[in-house]
Design a protein around this motif. Structure first.
Motif, mmCIF file in Angstrom:
data_model
loop_
_atom_site.group_PDB
_atom_site.id
_atom_site.type_symbol
_atom_site.label_atom_id
_atom_site.label_comp_id
_atom_site.label_asym_id
_atom_site.label_seq_id
_atom_site.Cartn_x
_atom_site.Cartn_y
_atom_site.Cartn_z
ATOM 1 N N ALA A 49 -6.118 0.712 4.807
ATOM 2 C CA ALA A 49 -4.751 0.357 4.118
ATOM 3 C C ALA A 49 -3.762 0.833 5.104
ATOM 4 C CB ALA A 49 -4.942 1.022 2.658
ATOM 5 N N ILE A 74 -7.425 4.587 -2.384
ATOM 6 C CA ILE A 74 -7.300 4.818 -1.029
ATOM 7 C C ILE A 74 -7.772 6.150 -0.898
ATOM 8 C CG2 ILE A 74 -5.653 4.632 0.983
ATOM 9 C CD1 ILE A 74 -4.082 2.310 -0.629
ATOM 10 N N ALA A 114 -6.855 -5.852 -1.800
ATOM 11 C CA ALA A 114 -7.447 -4.995 -1.301
ATOM 12 C C ALA A 114 -9.075 -5.231 -1.165
ATOM 13 C CB ALA A 114 -7.201 -3.588 -1.975
ATOM 14 N N TYR A 151 0.849 -1.409 0.079
ATOM 15 C CA TYR A 151 -0.118 0.000 0.178
ATOM 16 C C TYR A 151 0.893 1.063 0.068
ATOM 17 C CZ TYR A 151 -4.133 -2.956 1.139
ATOM 18 O OH TYR A 151 -4.980 -3.846 1.009
ATOM 19 N N ASN A 171 -1.555 5.378 3.874
ATOM 20 C CA ASN A 171 -2.735 5.040 4.672
ATOM 21 C C ASN A 171 -4.006 5.471 4.327
ATOM 22 O OD1 ASN A 171 -0.886 4.007 6.755
ATOM 23 N ND2 ASN A 171 -0.264 5.963 7.343
ATOM 24 N N SER A 174 -11.940 -1.022 -5.303
ATOM 25 C CA SER A 174 -11.079 -2.188 -5.623
ATOM 26 C C SER A 174 -11.623 -2.862 -6.863
ATOM 27 C CB SER A 174 -10.518 -2.940 -4.424
ATOM 28 O OG SER A 174 -9.879 -4.084 -4.734
ATOM 29 N N SER A 194 -0.303 -5.732 -0.048
ATOM 30 C CA SER A 194 -1.568 -5.428 -0.773
ATOM 31 C C SER A 194 -1.635 -6.331 -1.921
ATOM 32 C CB SER A 194 -1.490 -3.989 -1.084
ATOM 33 O OG SER A 194 -0.837 -3.609 -2.241
ATOM 34 N N ILE A 201 -9.756 1.917 2.042
ATOM 35 C CA ILE A 201 -9.976 1.406 0.742
ATOM 36 C C ILE A 201 -11.228 1.623 0.023
ATOM 37 C CG2 ILE A 201 -9.858 -0.549 -0.837
ATOM 38 C CD1 ILE A 201 -7.908 -1.698 1.255
#
Length: 218
Positions: free
Chosen positions: A173, A142, A167, A107, A110, A116, A179, A113
């Motif tokens: 994350a 993210i 993810a 990832y 931070n 995806s 990931s 998520i």
């Protein structure tokens, strides 16, 4: 340390290598040829181990920074129109991985998520201009509450036939955490806000979970 995606393949390759050694030892009478064939099998096994290695990385977590998601070389830095999620202009930074690079994906920042998605597609060479939109790929967005949203896209290449993406929408994350994985070389695109300050240059080698790709601003 090896990535968990490689455990079954490494075990299967080990069985094949052992069986191959036994067959060669019993069927090949010429000692030099026996040695050459065994050496070829051993090199093959070492290459598999090398491909699935997953070395520990020392991530300095910082919400200001976007880190490289993978090891490799920076091949694209440009402003593009991102059509899948943002539908606006973004800064794209692409990192190409050769078969010799570490292929774990990490990832880059931070946050939560928010998106995806897997897309089936072609297997154009990873550096092809249309690979980002036409190849098999996964896209992850993210949302960092302070500095906005960052997208990264795992892209299959001519050799990469499987993309693994961990993810899940709604999960958190953690920058530098595992990931996913791309098997046998490809590339990862990162899409940044136009206000981002890119810290890498074309052809620069980067390390996943460690190299700062860009600095974000409010």
């Amino acid at each position: 340390m090896f990535h968990k995606e490689g455990y079954k393949i490494i075990f299967g390759a080990f069985i094949v290598i052992v069986a191959g050694f036994l067959i060669i030892d019993g069927a090949v009478s010429l000692s030099w040829l026996r040695s050459v064939l065994m050496l070829i099998l051993l090199v093959f096994f070492i290459l598999i181990l090398q491909f699935f290695r997953n070395p520990k990385r020392y991530t300095h977590i910082n919400n200001l920074n976007v880190l490289s998601a993978v090891d490799g070389k920076v091949v694209v830095i440009e402003e593009v129109l991102e059509n899948e999620y943002f539908k606006d202009k973004r800064i794209q930074v692409s990192v190409f991985m050769s078969p010799l690079n570490v292929h774990a994906t990490r990832y880059p920042i931070n946050g939560k998520i928010e998106y995806s998605k897997y897309h089936p597609g072609k297997y154009l060479v990873a550096w092809h201009p249309k690979a980002s939109e036409e190849n098999e790929r996964t896209t992850v967005v993210i949302d960092n509450e302070t500095y906005g949203k960052v997208m990264y896209r795992q892209i299959a290449g001519a050799l990469a036939k499987r993309i693994v993406n961990y993810a899940e929408v709604g999960e958190t994350a953690i920058q530098g955490a595992d990931s996913g994985f791309i098997k046998f070389g490809s590339r990862v695109d990162i899409f940044l806000p136009l206000t981002a300050d890119v810290k890498v240059k074309l052809n620069q080698k980067v390390r996943g979970g460690e190299t700062v790709i860009a600095e974000l601003h409010e």
